[in-house]
Each structure stands twice: as C-alpha cells, then as structure tokens.
Design a protein around this motif. Structure first.
Motif, mmCIF file in Angstrom:
data_model
loop_
_atom_site.group_PDB
_atom_site.id
_atom_site.type_symbol
_atom_site.label_atom_id
_atom_site.label_comp_id
_atom_site.label_asym_id
_atom_site.label_seq_id
_atom_site.Cartn_x
_atom_site.Cartn_y
_atom_site.Cartn_z
ATOM 1 N N GLY A 22 -0.764 14.326 22.469
ATOM 2 C CA GLY A 22 -0.634 13.124 21.659
ATOM 3 C C GLY A 22 0.589 13.207 20.786
ATOM 4 N N THR A 23 0.554 12.482 19.695
ATOM 5 C CA THR A 23 1.657 12.446 18.749
ATOM 6 C C THR A 23 1.091 12.548 17.338
ATOM 7 N N HIS A 24 1.670 13.446 16.551
ATOM 8 C CA HIS A 24 1.288 13.532 15.143
ATOM 9 C C HIS A 24 2.338 12.742 14.375
ATOM 10 N N VAL A 25 1.903 11.825 13.529
ATOM 11 C CA VAL A 25 2.809 10.947 12.796
ATOM 12 C C VAL A 25 2.811 11.335 11.318
ATOM 13 N N PHE A 26 4.007 11.538 10.794
ATOM 14 C CA PHE A 26 4.206 11.815 9.377
ATOM 15 C C PHE A 26 4.999 10.642 8.804
ATOM 16 N N THR A 27 4.710 10.231 7.573
ATOM 17 C CA THR A 27 5.469 9.164 6.932
ATOM 18 C C THR A 27 5.760 9.542 5.492
ATOM 19 N N GLY A 28 6.881 9.050 5.003
ATOM 20 C CA GLY A 28 7.227 9.289 3.612
ATOM 21 C C GLY A 28 8.649 8.873 3.326
ATOM 22 N N ALA A 29 9.027 8.998 2.058
ATOM 23 C CA ALA A 29 10.360 8.587 1.614
ATOM 24 C C ALA A 29 11.357 9.728 1.753
ATOM 25 N N ALA A 30 12.577 9.370 2.123
ATOM 26 C CA ALA A 30 13.687 10.323 2.227
ATOM 27 C C ALA A 30 14.985 9.543 2.186
ATOM 28 N N GLU A 31 16.073 10.262 1.984
ATOM 29 C CA GLU A 31 17.376 9.600 1.954
ATOM 30 C C GLU A 31 17.995 9.486 3.336
ATOM 31 N N THR A 32 17.674 10.441 4.234
ATOM 32 C CA THR A 32 18.261 10.441 5.577
ATOM 33 C C THR A 32 17.201 10.839 6.601
#
Length: 104
Positions: A22-32
């Motif tokens: 499957g796919t593990h999804v991570f999300t969050g803020a970053a500049e690049t």
C-alpha cells in the motif's frame, strides 16, 4: 519563505507477505519538497523507535507531522516516495465534522 502543506506518499509492503502492499501518507507544513520528505522521515523514524522501545507512538509533532499509523512488519520504500503540495479543500473538514457528529 512561506510554508506550504505537503503530502508525502511512501510505498509500503508487508515484510512477511510481500503481496500485501500500500501507501503510507504523511502530511504537514514545510518550505520545500525536500524538507517535507526529511520531516516525514524524521516523524516516521521517531514512531518506529518509540514502538521498538515499547512506548506509545508519539502524537502529531508541534509542526503538524506525525506517523501514528506506522505498523510493525511493514517496510517503507523511501527511495520511491513522492512529494506534492497538498491541494485540500477546507470545506471537507467542515463536512466531515458534520458527518460524524451526533445524530439528530
């Protein structure tokens, strides 16, 4: 530089049953994109280290990144990870909150 919200998709497979993937999804803020990938990996490494030490997996970091769904026996393929700016619709959050709210 303004921080954007990123989605990092990392292919994953079960080490014992490789057909389970499957796919593990991570999300969050970053500049690049590179920073998003680095932070996602750091959050994942912290979660794996806590699990291996018999501790609870850390909740979301102050910067919003976390890896609560990391499971034993699954291998993440960081070399094949993809990173993109997350195009989310803020109305979904409001809709979802109403959907799971108390019944009337």
């Amino acid at each position: 530089m303004t921080k954007l919200y990123f989605q990092v998709n990392v292919p994953t497979r079960n080490a014992v049953q490789p057909e389970r993937c499957g796919t593990h999804v991570f999300t969050g803020a970053a500049e690049t994109e590179m920073e998003a990938l680095r932070i996602a990996r750091e959050a994942c490494d912290a979660a794996v280290a806590a699990r291996e030490a018999g501790c609870a997996i850390p909740r979301r970091r102050p910067d919003g990144w976390g890896a609560r769904g990391v499971r034993s026996g699954w291998v993440l393929d960081w070399a094949a990870a993809t990173v993109a700016v997350w195009e989310h619709d803020r109305t979904f959050r409001a809709f979802r909150a109403q959907e799971v709210g108390p019944s009337r």
